[in-house]
Design a protein around this motif. Sequence first.
Motif, short mmCIF file in Angstrom:
data_model
loop_
_atom_site.label_atom_id
_atom_site.label_comp_id
_atom_site.label_asym_id
_atom_site.label_seq_id
_atom_site.Cartn_x
_atom_site.Cartn_y
_atom_site.Cartn_z
N LEU A 58 0.86 -1.48 0.09
CA LEU A 58 -0.13 0.14 0.16
C LEU A 58 0.86 1.06 -0.21
O LEU A 58 0.60 2.34 -0.47
CB LEU A 58 -0.86 -0.10 1.38
CG LEU A 58 -1.88 -1.26 1.39
CD1 LEU A 58 -2.72 -1.22 2.36
CD2 LEU A 58 -2.90 -0.81 -0.20
N GLY A 59 1.91 1.38 0.86
CA GLY A 59 3.24 2.34 0.58
C GLY A 59 3.65 2.21 -0.90
O GLY A 59 4.32 3.54 -1.17
N LEU A 102 14.91 0.27 -0.47
CA LEU A 102 15.04 -0.93 0.14
C LEU A 102 13.31 -1.10 0.45
O LEU A 102 12.37 -2.02 0.68
CB LEU A 102 14.90 0.75 1.55
CG LEU A 102 14.27 -0.36 2.78
CD1 LEU A 102 15.23 -1.51 3.77
CD2 LEU A 102 14.35 0.70 4.03
N SER A 103 12.09 0.19 0.23
CA SER A 103 10.69 -0.82 -0.16
C SER A 103 10.78 -1.59 -1.29
O SER A 103 9.80 -2.69 -0.82
CB SER A 103 10.39 0.32 -0.56
OG SER A 103 9.93 2.57 0.14
N GLY A 141 -11.75 -4.40 4.19
CA GLY A 141 -11.61 -2.68 3.53
C GLY A 141 -11.23 -2.31 4.31
O GLY A 141 -10.37 -1.35 4.43
N VAL A 142 -12.00 -2.32 5.50
CA VAL A 142 -11.30 -1.97 7.06
C VAL A 142 -9.63 -1.81 7.56
O VAL A 142 -9.01 -1.39 7.53
CB VAL A 142 -11.74 -1.56 8.35
CG1 VAL A 142 -11.73 -0.93 9.53
CG2 VAL A 142 -14.11 -1.24 7.92
N GLU A 143 -9.61 -3.69 7.38
CA GLU A 143 -8.09 -3.54 7.83
C GLU A 143 -7.38 -3.51 6.43
O GLU A 143 -5.70 -2.79 7.16
CB GLU A 143 -8.21 -5.06 8.16
CG GLU A 143 -8.76 -5.34 9.31
CD GLU A 143 -9.00 -7.32 9.12
OE1 GLU A 143 -8.95 -7.81 10.19
OE2 GLU A 143 -8.71 -8.06 8.11
N LEU A 144 -6.97 -2.61 5.83
CA LEU A 144 -6.48 -2.51 4.28
C LEU A 144 -6.78 -1.13 4.79
O LEU A 144 -5.03 -0.68 4.56
CB LEU A 144 -6.89 -2.55 3.28
CG LEU A 144 -7.11 -4.25 2.50
CD1 LEU A 144 -7.79 -4.30 1.07
CD2 LEU A 144 -5.08 -4.65 2.13
N ALA A 145 -7.88 -0.19 5.02
CA ALA A 145 -7.48 1.14 4.90
C ALA A 145 -5.92 1.11 6.85
O ALA A 145 -5.58 2.69 6.35
CB ALA A 145 -9.08 1.89 5.17
N TRP A 146 -6.37 1.29 7.44
CA TRP A 146 -5.51 0.61 8.86
C TRP A 146 -4.45 0.34 8.34
O TRP A 146 -3.64 0.98 8.42
CB TRP A 146 -6.21 -0.23 9.93
CG TRP A 146 -7.33 0.17 10.98
CD1 TRP A 146 -8.23 -0.51 10.63
CD2 TRP A 146 -7.13 1.33 11.49
NE1 TRP A 146 -9.46 0.38 11.94
CE2 TRP A 146 -8.63 1.15 11.82
CE3 TRP A 146 -6.78 2.30 11.86
CZ2 TRP A 146 -9.10 2.32 12.87
CZ3 TRP A 146 -6.63 3.41 12.46
CH2 TRP A 146 -8.25 3.45 13.06
N GLY A 159 -3.09 3.71 6.49
CA GLY A 159 -2.47 4.58 7.32
C GLY A 159 -0.79 4.25 7.97
O GLY A 159 -0.83 5.47 8.42
N VAL A 160 -1.44 2.88 8.42
CA VAL A 160 0.50 2.41 8.90
C VAL A 160 1.33 3.19 8.11
O VAL A 160 2.90 3.80 8.12
CB VAL A 160 0.71 1.74 8.83
CG1 VAL A 160 2.58 1.14 9.28
CG2 VAL A 160 -0.24 0.38 10.32
N ALA A 161 1.08 2.97 6.69
CA ALA A 161 2.00 3.76 5.28
C ALA A 161 2.40 4.85 5.52
O ALA A 161 3.15 5.57 5.30
CB ALA A 161 1.54 3.08 4.32
N CYS A 162 0.98 6.05 5.40
CA CYS A 162 0.89 7.14 5.39
C CYS A 162 1.76 7.90 6.35
O CYS A 162 3.27 8.51 6.30
CB CYS A 162 -0.31 7.69 5.43
SG CYS A 162 -1.30 7.49 3.70
N LEU A 163 1.16 7.61 7.86
CA LEU A 163 2.28 7.97 9.30
C LEU A 163 3.48 7.96 8.89
O LEU A 163 4.53 8.02 9.55
CB LEU A 163 1.60 7.36 10.38
CG LEU A 163 0.12 8.02 10.76
CD1 LEU A 163 -0.72 6.80 12.07
CD2 LEU A 163 -0.05 8.93 10.50
N ALA A 164 3.77 6.54 8.29
CA ALA A 164 5.53 5.98 9.33
C ALA A 164 6.18 7.19 7.95
O ALA A 164 7.12 7.03 8.09
CB ALA A 164 5.85 4.49 8.28
N THR A 165 5.90 6.69 6.51
CA THR A 165 6.63 8.33 5.89
C THR A 165 6.42 9.56 6.09
O THR A 165 7.18 10.17 5.71
CB THR A 165 5.44 7.95 4.15
OG1 THR A 165 5.45 6.63 3.84
CG2 THR A 165 6.33 8.55 2.87
#
Length: 300
Positions: free
Chosen positions: A49-50, A186-187, A207-212, A215-221
């Motif tokens: 997703l990232g 690295l990615s 879909g909710v788990e994918l959205a979460w 969110g991890v990818a967005c916050l980490a980036t």
Amino acid sequence: MEKARDTNVLAGVLWMATTGFLFVGVTAIVKHLGDAVPAAQAAFLRYVLGLVFLVPMIRPILRARLTRRQLGLFGMRGVGHTLAVILWFYAMTQISIAEVTAMNYLSPVYVTLGAALFLGERLRWRRVAAVIAALVGALVILRPGIREVDDGHLAMLATAVLFAAGYLIAKQLSGEVSATVIVGMLSVTVTIGLFPFALAVWVPVSGVELAWLFGVACLATAGHYTMTRAFAAAPVSVTQPVTFLQLIWATALGALVFGEAVDAWVLAGGGVIIGSVSFLAWREAMARGKAAAVATPLPR
């Protein structure tokens, strides 16, 4: 001039405080998901997703014309980081957020040891003392013989070692290729490396788990962006101690949201480790005569 310097220092502190907040958000989401999605699969989906953030890096990677040796080093780093990320996701399902956060700070200590053992860097007595202090901090957190050492603790010890190994490889490559290529490769390598592990334990996801996980990818980036801004604005000797806030926020989050007990020993041991890392960062900056980042490897 003095006012501008003070402004930069304040900006660096604020950027680093924001970094800690964002990375605590990463741990919170992973903790929230728990073991609903297997660790390897959750890590893989986070990276897939990232990949949207990888698009601007494609051209620099193709233009780099990497040699066989460089590709081999990137491959080694990818393997180590793959295992580290799986272990980190697993640890989040086994131990408290505060413990994961505190033990993650061991990575720069292992980097110091690895640089002396494998890169020929000189290990002066002050650095030796800082390393010993950090390891004592880890013992304070783990308290072997007094309480049971969980599988999650062992996973985090291995995670810190693997992240440190990846940083040392990146350090070797940093003089040969751009930071953009290093991050992009690295990615790519970790996404490929995670695929077979994820496939072996694959379960249906909502879909909710994918959205979460997105969110991890967005916050980490975002966290890595703000950390870069912090290092650019102020000396690492100033910004590194601010990372202690991440442990405070992680402890508060674990207690208030997930009902985790506040462990004074974890806070004390984490404080010792962060103090040691801050000292190592200061020594690095002094040795080079400029601000130099002692990286705190975190899930990317």
